[in-house]
Write a protein that holds these residues in place. Structure first.
Motif, mmCIF file in Angstrom:
data_model
loop_
_atom_site.group_PDB
_atom_site.id
_atom_site.type_symbol
_atom_site.label_atom_id
_atom_site.label_comp_id
_atom_site.label_asym_id
_atom_site.label_seq_id
_atom_site.Cartn_x
_atom_site.Cartn_y
_atom_site.Cartn_z
ATOM 1 N N ASN A 115 1.809 -26.510 23.027
ATOM 2 C CA ASN A 115 3.008 -26.545 22.171
ATOM 3 C C ASN A 115 3.386 -25.114 21.792
ATOM 4 O OD1 ASN A 115 1.230 -25.770 20.143
ATOM 5 N ND2 ASN A 115 1.071 -27.833 19.282
ATOM 6 N N GLU A 116 4.320 -25.001 20.831
ATOM 7 C CA GLU A 116 4.835 -23.673 20.488
ATOM 8 C C GLU A 116 3.787 -22.770 19.841
ATOM 9 O OE1 GLU A 116 5.424 -26.484 17.128
ATOM 10 O OE2 GLU A 116 5.853 -26.491 19.300
ATOM 11 N N LYS A 117 2.676 -23.348 19.370
ATOM 12 C CA LYS A 117 1.625 -22.558 18.743
ATOM 13 C C LYS A 117 0.485 -22.203 19.703
ATOM 14 C CE LYS A 117 2.398 -24.515 14.139
ATOM 15 N NZ LYS A 117 1.777 -25.220 12.981
ATOM 16 N N SER A 118 0.648 -22.529 20.970
ATOM 17 C CA SER A 118 -0.414 -22.288 21.935
ATOM 18 C C SER A 118 0.159 -21.571 23.156
ATOM 19 C CB SER A 118 -1.076 -23.608 22.340
ATOM 20 O OG SER A 118 -2.190 -23.382 23.176
ATOM 21 N N ASP A 119 -0.653 -21.446 24.192
ATOM 22 C CA ASP A 119 -0.238 -20.751 25.417
ATOM 23 C C ASP A 119 -0.865 -21.438 26.630
ATOM 24 O OD1 ASP A 119 -2.937 -19.455 25.947
ATOM 25 O OD2 ASP A 119 -2.462 -18.610 23.981
ATOM 26 N N PRO A 120 -0.396 -21.126 27.844
ATOM 27 C CA PRO A 120 -0.936 -21.779 29.042
ATOM 28 C C PRO A 120 -2.439 -21.570 29.238
ATOM 29 C CG PRO A 120 1.146 -20.720 29.550
ATOM 30 C CD PRO A 120 0.776 -20.287 28.161
ATOM 31 N N ALA A 121 -2.948 -20.413 28.839
ATOM 32 C CA ALA A 121 -4.383 -20.173 29.005
ATOM 33 C C ALA A 121 -5.198 -21.146 28.158
ATOM 34 C CB ALA A 121 -4.717 -18.735 28.628
ATOM 35 N N SER A 122 -4.742 -21.431 26.966
ATOM 36 C CA SER A 122 -5.440 -22.393 26.115
ATOM 37 C C SER A 122 -5.361 -23.797 26.705
ATOM 38 C CB SER A 122 -4.838 -22.385 24.709
ATOM 39 O OG SER A 122 -5.007 -21.114 24.094
ATOM 40 N N ALA A 123 -4.190 -24.139 27.250
ATOM 41 C CA ALA A 123 -4.041 -25.456 27.872
ATOM 42 C C ALA A 123 -5.000 -25.605 29.053
ATOM 43 C CB ALA A 123 -2.599 -25.648 28.332
ATOM 44 N N LEU A 124 -5.164 -24.546 29.817
ATOM 45 C CA LEU A 124 -6.087 -24.599 30.947
ATOM 46 C C LEU A 124 -7.526 -24.800 30.475
ATOM 47 C CD1 LEU A 124 -6.560 -24.333 33.981
ATOM 48 C CD2 LEU A 124 -6.694 -21.845 33.669
ATOM 49 N N GLY A 125 -7.909 -24.115 29.412
ATOM 50 C CA GLY A 125 -9.257 -24.271 28.884
ATOM 51 C C GLY A 125 -9.505 -25.669 28.332
ATOM 52 N N PHE A 126 -8.519 -26.223 27.625
ATOM 53 C CA PHE A 126 -8.694 -27.581 27.088
ATOM 54 C C PHE A 126 -8.685 -28.629 28.198
ATOM 55 C CE2 PHE A 126 -7.533 -25.740 22.918
ATOM 56 C CZ PHE A 126 -8.545 -26.320 22.160
ATOM 57 N N ALA A 127 -7.970 -28.381 29.282
ATOM 58 C CA ALA A 127 -7.995 -29.316 30.407
ATOM 59 C C ALA A 127 -9.404 -29.404 30.992
ATOM 60 C CB ALA A 127 -6.999 -28.879 31.475
ATOM 61 N N GLN A 128 -10.088 -28.264 31.081
ATOM 62 C CA GLN A 128 -11.475 -28.275 31.550
ATOM 63 C C GLN A 128 -12.362 -29.093 30.600
ATOM 64 O OE1 GLN A 128 -12.358 -26.745 34.455
ATOM 65 N NE2 GLN A 128 -10.284 -25.992 34.777
ATOM 66 N N ALA A 129 -12.124 -28.936 29.298
ATOM 67 C CA ALA A 129 -12.923 -29.677 28.316
ATOM 68 C C ALA A 129 -12.639 -31.172 28.379
ATOM 69 C CB ALA A 129 -12.637 -29.143 26.910
ATOM 70 N N TYR A 130 -11.370 -31.533 28.511
ATOM 71 C CA TYR A 130 -11.023 -32.951 28.588
ATOM 72 C C TYR A 130 -11.607 -33.590 29.854
ATOM 73 C CZ TYR A 130 -7.718 -32.367 24.732
ATOM 74 O OH TYR A 130 -7.155 -32.137 23.509
ATOM 75 N N GLY A 131 -11.698 -32.832 30.926
ATOM 76 C CA GLY A 131 -12.290 -33.362 32.140
ATOM 77 C C GLY A 131 -13.753 -33.713 31.962
ATOM 78 N N ARG A 132 -14.448 -32.962 31.083
ATOM 79 C CA ARG A 132 -15.872 -33.239 30.850
ATOM 80 C C ARG A 132 -16.078 -34.421 29.913
ATOM 81 N NH1 ARG A 132 -16.014 -27.474 31.102
ATOM 82 N NH2 ARG A 132 -15.729 -27.305 28.853
#
Length: 218
Positions: free
Chosen positions: A59-76
């Motif tokens: 969202n507006e308070k985050s960035d693509p790098a954070s989204a990539l990191g959380f995607a890795q976490a959600y996958g686990r």
């Protein structure tokens, strides 16, 4: 007790293999392996695979790098009990079945999670993949205020039309290769042919003295 003057007796299989031509052992092994592999492929229950995709969006308070990191976490965490416990309601199967049938994969370059389910029923494979994706998305929504990353459905799993397991032709080919390899191993360990004279004695090789005498007569 009578001793065997010829030494230890060889296995009957190797003794019979000694008299067979080399090509026949290879051919017999390949044919037998191919038949066994084909029968296994026909008897085995086919498996179907379906994959659902979810994507992490900042969202507006985050960035693509954070989204990539959380995607890795959600996958686990997608295959953890907290997520599967909710997914079982929509999938209509117990958590144990989801645990053994669902796998996840992530990409180091894209904030995406692939949720893959495998089942003997094509419709159930799609239902399990979509159920886990739905449960994971809801868990991500509950923490969006802290992570500033939203998890959205990118592509729903569809009912597969063809099995993902090996076909009888493929299992037959693998069996034929293994059978041919086994035939080659038998060729390596089978006894060698003995060179004997008609009287049963080993063929003699002229010694140095006999060779010298023959040379003097020339």
């Amino acid at each position: 007790m009578t001793e065997n003057p010829t030494g230890p007796r060889r296995p009957a299989v190797l003794t019979r293999a000694k008299t067979l031509p080399a090509w026949s052992l290879l051919a017999a092994g390949a044919v037998a392996g191919g038949l066994l592999g084909g029968v296994y492929g026909l008897a085995k229950t086919p498996a179907y695979t379906a994959t659902s995709y979810v994507i992490a969006v900042p969202n507006e308070k985050s960035d693509p790098a954070s989204a990539l990191g959380f995607a890795q976490a959600y996958g686990r965490v997608a295959t953890q009990l907290a997520v599967l416990g909710d997914a079982q309601v929509w999938a209509g199967v117990p958590v144990k079945t989801l645990k053994s049938s669902v796998q996840t994969a992530t990409s180091p370059d894209a904030p995406m999670v692939a949720i893959t389910a495998t089942s003997a029923r094509p419709d159930l494979a799609a239902d399990m993949a979509n159920a886990v994706a739905r449960a994971l998305t809801r868990h991500a929504d509950n923490t969006e205020s802290a992570t500033h990353v939203e998890l959205q459905q990118f592509a729903r799993a569809t009912k597969p039309t063809e099995p993902s397991s090996a076909s009888p032709a493929l299992t037959g080919l693998v069996g034929a290769s293994a059978g041919g390899l086994l035939g080659g191993l038998v060729l390596l360990v089978r006894p060698r042919r003995n060179t004997e004279e008609p009287g049963g004695r080993p063929a003699s090789v002229p010694g140095p003295a006999v060779a010298a005498d023959a040379h003097g007569q020339l």
